[in-house]
Write a protein that holds these residues in place. Structure first.
Motif, PDB file in Angstrom:
ATOM      1  N   PRO A   1       0.829  -1.207   0.000  1.00 51.14           N
ATOM      2  CA  PRO A   1       0.000   0.000   0.000  1.00 51.14           C
ATOM      3  C   PRO A   1       0.865   1.259   0.000  1.00 51.14           C
ATOM      4  N   GLN A   2       0.453   2.220  -0.821  1.00 52.44           N
ATOM      5  CA  GLN A   2       1.199   3.474  -0.877  1.00 52.44           C
ATOM      6  C   GLN A   2       0.260   4.618  -0.516  1.00 52.44           C
ATOM      7  N   ASP A   3       0.811   5.620   0.094  1.00 46.72           N
ATOM      8  CA  ASP A   3       0.010   6.725   0.588  1.00 46.72           C
ATOM      9  C   ASP A   3      -0.567   7.545  -0.563  1.00 46.72           C
ATOM     10  N   GLY A   4      -1.895   7.752  -0.526  1.00 38.54           N
ATOM     11  CA  GLY A   4      -2.572   8.482  -1.592  1.00 38.54           C
ATOM     12  C   GLY A   4      -2.044   9.892  -1.760  1.00 38.54           C
ATOM     13  N   ALA A   5      -1.787  10.573  -0.645  1.00 37.88           N
ATOM     14  CA  ALA A   5      -1.304  11.949  -0.716  1.00 37.88           C
ATOM     15  C   ALA A   5       0.060  11.996  -1.399  1.00 37.88           C
ATOM     16  N   ALA A   6       0.919  11.019  -1.073  1.00 37.84           N
ATOM     17  CA  ALA A   6       2.250  10.972  -1.670  1.00 37.84           C
ATOM     18  C   ALA A   6       2.144  10.736  -3.178  1.00 37.84           C
ATOM     19  N   LEU A   7       1.218   9.871  -3.567  1.00 39.98           N
ATOM     20  CA  LEU A   7       1.037   9.577  -4.990  1.00 39.98           C
ATOM     21  C   LEU A   7       0.581  10.828  -5.742  1.00 39.98           C
ATOM     22  N   LEU A   8      -0.366  11.553  -5.143  1.00 43.45           N
ATOM     23  CA  LEU A   8      -0.874  12.775  -5.768  1.00 43.45           C
ATOM     24  C   LEU A   8       0.258  13.801  -5.902  1.00 43.45           C
ATOM     25  N   GLN A   9       1.071  13.901  -4.848  1.00 43.63           N
ATOM     26  CA  GLN A   9       2.179  14.848  -4.868  1.00 43.63           C
ATOM     27  C   GLN A   9       3.188  14.456  -5.953  1.00 43.63           C
ATOM     28  N   ALA A  10       3.426  13.145  -6.087  1.00 42.45           N
ATOM     29  CA  ALA A  10       4.382  12.664  -7.093  1.00 42.45           C
ATOM     30  C   ALA A  10       3.903  13.034  -8.495  1.00 42.45           C
ATOM     31  N   VAL A  11       2.585  12.846  -8.742  1.00 46.56           N
ATOM     32  CA  VAL A  11       2.020  13.198 -10.050  1.00 46.56           C
ATOM     33  C   VAL A  11       2.185  14.698 -10.296  1.00 46.56           C
ATOM     34  N   ALA A  12       1.895  15.487  -9.258  1.00 43.25           N
ATOM     35  CA  ALA A  12       2.007  16.942  -9.392  1.00 43.25           C
ATOM     36  C   ALA A  12       3.450  17.343  -9.685  1.00 43.25           C
ATOM     37  N   ASP A  13       4.404  16.699  -8.995  1.00 43.05           N
ATOM     38  CA  ASP A  13       5.811  17.019  -9.221  1.00 43.05           C
ATOM     39  C   ASP A  13       6.204  16.703 -10.661  1.00 43.05           C
ATOM     40  N   ASP A  14       5.693  15.547 -11.146  1.00 40.50           N
ATOM     41  CA  ASP A  14       5.982  15.144 -12.519  1.00 40.50           C
ATOM     42  C   ASP A  14       5.473  16.166 -13.526  1.00 40.50           C
ATOM     43  N   LEU A  15       4.322  16.747 -13.223  1.00 41.77           N
ATOM     44  CA  LEU A  15       3.674  17.627 -14.191  1.00 41.77           C
ATOM     45  C   LEU A  15       4.029  19.104 -13.974  1.00 41.77           C
ATOM     46  N   ALA A  16       4.855  19.356 -12.956  1.00 43.82           N
ATOM     47  CA  ALA A  16       5.226  20.745 -12.678  1.00 43.82           C
ATOM     48  C   ALA A  16       5.860  21.428 -13.894  1.00 43.82           C
ATOM     49  N   PRO A  17       6.769  20.751 -14.623  1.00 39.08           N
ATOM     50  CA  PRO A  17       7.347  21.397 -15.806  1.00 39.08           C
ATOM     51  C   PRO A  17       6.286  21.784 -16.835  1.00 39.08           C
ATOM     52  N   LEU A  18       5.304  20.890 -17.036  1.00 37.12           N
ATOM     53  CA  LEU A  18       4.221  21.185 -17.989  1.00 37.12           C
ATOM     54  C   LEU A  18       3.438  22.409 -17.525  1.00 37.12           C
ATOM     55  N   ALA A  19       3.125  22.435 -16.221  1.00 40.34           N
ATOM     56  CA  ALA A  19       2.389  23.574 -15.666  1.00 40.34           C
ATOM     57  C   ALA A  19       3.181  24.855 -15.897  1.00 40.34           C
ATOM     58  N   GLY A  20       4.497  24.755 -15.695  1.00 36.17           N
ATOM     59  CA  GLY A  20       5.355  25.911 -15.901  1.00 36.17           C
ATOM     60  C   GLY A  20       5.291  26.388 -17.343  1.00 36.17           C
ATOM     61  N   ARG A  21       5.374  25.444 -18.275  1.00 37.37           N
ATOM     62  CA  ARG A  21       5.330  25.803 -19.700  1.00 37.37           C
ATOM     63  C   ARG A  21       4.007  26.463 -20.055  1.00 37.37           C
ATOM     64  N   LEU A  22       2.913  25.952 -19.452  1.00 44.23           N
ATOM     65  CA  LEU A  22       1.588  26.475 -19.789  1.00 44.23           C
ATOM     66  C   LEU A  22       1.277  27.755 -19.013  1.00 44.23           C
ATOM     67  N   GLY A  23       2.103  28.067 -18.039  1.00 47.63           N
ATOM     68  CA  GLY A  23       1.866  29.248 -17.233  1.00 47.63           C
ATOM     69  C   GLY A  23       0.677  29.083 -16.302  1.00 47.63           C
ATOM     70  N   VAL A  24       0.480  27.862 -15.837  1.00 43.57           N
ATOM     71  CA  VAL A  24      -0.652  27.568 -14.959  1.00 43.57           C
ATOM     72  C   VAL A  24      -0.107  27.109 -13.610  1.00 43.57           C
ATOM     73  N   GLY A  25      -0.704  27.588 -12.530  1.00 44.59           N
ATOM     74  CA  GLY A  25      -0.274  27.156 -11.205  1.00 44.59           C
ATOM     75  C   GLY A  25      -0.865  25.785 -10.883  1.00 44.59           C
ATOM     76  N   LEU A  26      -0.158  25.042 -10.015  1.00 44.49           N
ATOM     77  CA  LEU A  26      -0.674  23.724  -9.627  1.00 44.49           C
ATOM     78  C   LEU A  26      -0.510  23.611  -8.116  1.00 44.49           C
ATOM     79  N   GLN A  27      -1.664  23.524  -7.424  1.00 42.88           N
ATOM     80  CA  GLN A  27      -1.620  23.534  -5.965  1.00 42.88           C
ATOM     81  C   GLN A  27      -2.158  22.216  -5.432  1.00 42.88           C
ATOM     82  N   VAL A  28      -1.336  21.528  -4.632  1.00 47.83           N
ATOM     83  CA  VAL A  28      -1.745  20.237  -4.076  1.00 47.83           C
ATOM     84  C   VAL A  28      -2.046  20.408  -2.600  1.00 47.83           C
TER      85      VAL A  28
END
Lengths: 222, 448
Positions: free
Chosen positions: B304-331
């Motif tokens: 079992p893996q922590d749901g919050a950690a998984l969500l944070q990992a996805v957000a970290d992965d997509l941070a560059p995309l958010a940066g390119r699009l100029g959109v903030g991403l808040q977890v």
């Protein structure tokens, strides 16, 4: 030859637009049914390259709509679905030709030339005026025994004028045909091309209508 | 035993054998009892006869013994009586007379009645009749071995046909069971002769009643397999078609690069080719993701893996995309609220939701991603300030390859289908609703 391209894929749309321009056409690109309806209503296109699946509807619907309105505009369907049933459906909906993706540009160009040729009741890819035969496939001309070569842009300007002999094309209209997408248009390029054309065809072949644009000299006048 | 025929043969033979053996045993017991009764009566009668001959016939003891011999001779041919022996003893213990073939020793030491004695190494059954008046004792006996032989003969006589019958019975069972199982063979043949493409139902009507449930179950399976394969086939066809458009783009741009009259045009075409390859790559990745969520490995992906950690990992992965699009991403997710063993499935779903939200969001806005517990389940909520989904399209957005009117052309049309499928695999659901104040709110609700 003004061609309307209706394609929603950015890369393919761009490729069609640039590719057809390089092949001597004057394409216009739209990426939705709504824009296509608008463009067809406004402009004098000679043929439409129509994608089957568009974000706001089906190309087939657009085609049926067009035919119901009584338009006989040549339409070439461009689609990933090129099974027998799909082709039959497309042709029955009013498509004049059908090309499956992926395709090669020369084939698309040839088919478009064939469509417009048929629509204009011509048997060859030749436009005639004042003793000049302009081959739209080879982008070259012939007058008597003399073979005349044109650059792509010279050809585009000349073909635009020869498609409707007698009508006046503004400099802006010619620029639009030359540069659908690319670099900033230098303000005197149309003049430069016309100048080159006059050098090749004789100074009287193309007339300048002051304040309006250019047109071909009447037959026998050049 | 894997053969029904063999199994039935063994069971039937064993059952028959047991029944026969019990019958034989029972016969032997009852025969022995009867034989004992009959032979005992014979011993008694013989003794009484000899005694009455002496007593009432006036025969001397000597003559009586001879009569006993006569009597034995009369019954000659009945071999059992060969074994009858008679001794007449005086009460004082002297042997007065005996029949021929009688053993040397005294048959019985008993004063009267039945007894069993070992005489000269052989077991005898003896009836003794004493006559105190005339001062003699008559003893008539037969060998126990003879009695056993008699019982054995009767029992064997009964068992012999059985031994003969058993192979016959086995052959009969083998043939009839084979015949009885023929519908199974036919079913097997019908199945094995089928081409892999034929998933039509088996005929139920001519099959015996016992086979029908199996045929019905098989037909159910065939239907499910057929439906799954049809789905697979349409997915493959659709996927192939979806890939044809980017391929056509690549082909066209490649041709332009080849025939480009100047460097600018060529460079532009090459840039377009790069974009086309990226888009095609994304498309292929989404197709693989779709296949992966539709056919996850049977075992859970791991610890079992922590749901919050998984969500944070996805957000970290997509941070560059958010940066390119100029959109903030808040977890906003508290660790330890909820965990899952299906980390891969969940991450695929979350990644698609967040990616969608980022693409839909106007520049400068913020996409929020939260994890909370609500009643029966964990809720991942991804909200954007984009144009939202139109009510007309809402029911269709989770269909595979559906693209909305406002869709960016870079989309594969699979994102929400992947999320919905993952949600279903995780036992949960995907809810899409308009967000208050504009935008779309996607809620991935998973069981606790």
């Amino acid at each position: 030859m003004r061609i309307l391209i209706v394609e929603d894929d950015a890369v393919l749309g761009d490729g069609l637009s640039v590719g057809l321009r390089l092949s001597g056409f004057s394409p216009e690109l739209v990426d939705s049914c709504a824009d296509a309806r608008h463009a067809i209503g406004m402009e004098g296109f000679e043929a439409v390259v129509l994608d089957l699946m568009l974000p706001d509807g089906s190309g087939l619907e657009l085609l049926r709509e067009l035919r119901q309105r009584g338009s006989d505009m040549p339409v070439l369907m461009l689609t990933a679905r090129d099974g027998l049933d799909d082709r039959v459906t497309g042709l029955d909906a009013g498509a004049d030709d059908y090309l499956g993706k992926p395709f090669e540009l020369p084939e698309l160009s040839a088919r478009l030339r064939a469509l417009t040729r048929r629509a204009q009741g011509r048997a060859e890819n030749l436009l005639h005026w004042n003793g000049l035969a302009l081959d739209t496939a080879k982008m070259s001309g012939q007058r008597g025994a003399e073979e005349i070569a044109f650059s792509r842009r010279e050809f585009t300007v000349l073909a635009a004028l020869m498609e409707r002999p007698g009508s006046i094309l503004s400099k802006a209209a010619l620029e639009e045909r030359l540069y659908g997408w690319q670099e900033d248009v230098e303000s005197n390029t149309v003049e430069v091309h016309v100048h080159h054309l006059r050098a090749k065809l004789g100074s009287g072949f193309i007339q300048t209508v002051r304040g309006a644009g250019y047109r071909l000299a009447p037959e026998g006048a050049a | 035993m894997s053969s029904i025929r063999g199994r039935l043969l063994a069971i039937l033979l064993l059952a028959t054998g047991v029944i026969w053996l019990s019958a034989a045993l029972w016969t032997q017991i009852s025969t022995r009892a009867q034989v004992i009764q009959v032979l005992d009566r014979r011993l008694e009668e013989s003794a009484r006869m000899v005694a009455s001959l002496i007593r009432e016939g006036g025969l001397s003891v000597d003559q009586a013994a001879r009569a006993a011999r006569m009597e034995r001779a009369d019954a000659d041919g009945f071999h059992l009586l060969h074994q009858l022996s008679c001794q007449i003893w005086g009460l004082d213990g002297t042997l007065i007379s005996e029949s021929a073939g009688a053993p040397e020793g005294r048959l019985s030491e008993a004063g009267g009645g039945f007894s069993e004695n070992e005489v000269d190494g052989e077991l005898w059954r003896v009836f003794t009749l004493a006559d105190p008046e005339l001062d003699f004792r008559v003893m008539v006996g037969d060998a126990q071995a003879m009695r056993d032989q008699l019982v054995r003969n009767v029992t064997l006589g009964q068992l012999a046909p059985t031994a003969l019958m058993l192979p016959l019975l086995a052959a009969l069972i083998w043939l009839t069971v084979g015949r009885g199982l023929r519908p199974l063979d036919r079913l097997g043949a019908a199945l094995s002769n089928r081409p892999a493409s034929d998933l039509g139902p088996l005929e139920e009507a001519p099959a015996p009643r016992e086979l029908r449930p199996m045929i019905a179950a098989l037909n159910g399976l065939l239907r499910r397999v057929d439906a799954a394969r049809e789905r697979e086939r349409s997915f493959t066809a659709f996927a192939a078609h979806e890939l044809k458009t980017p391929l056509a783009g690549l082909q066209t741009q490649a041709e332009i690069a080849r025939m480009a009259p100047d460097t600018a045009t060529r460079t532009r075409a090459l840039v377009q080719i790069e974009q086309g390859v990226k888009r095609t790559d994304r498309m292929v990745k989404q197709l693989l993701a779709m296949t992966a969520v539709e056919h996850p490995p049977n075992a859970a992906s791991g610890a079992p893996q922590d749901g919050a950690a998984l969500l944070q990992a996805v957000a970290d992965d997509l941070a560059p995309l958010a940066g390119r699009l100029g959109v903030g991403l808040q977890v906003s997710a508290t660790p330890g609220l909820w965990s899952t063993a299906e980390a891969t499935l969940l991450q695929t779903a979350l990644r698609n939701l967040v990616e969608n939200a980022l693409h839909a969001s106007p520049q400068g806005e913020t996409v929020s991603a939260t994890l909370s517990l609500e009643g029966a389940g964990a809720v991942f909520e991804i909200s954007d300030r984009g144009p939202g989904i139109s009510e007309a399209e809402r029911p269709h957005v989770t269909e595979r390859f559906f693209r909305g009117a406002g869709a960016t052309t870079s989309g594969s049309g699979l994102g929400l289908a992947i999320v919905a499928t993952s949600a279903a695999r995780l036992g949960g659901a995907l809810e899409l609703s308009p967000r208050e104040g504009g935008g779309e709110c996607a809620r991935l609700i998973l069981p606790r």
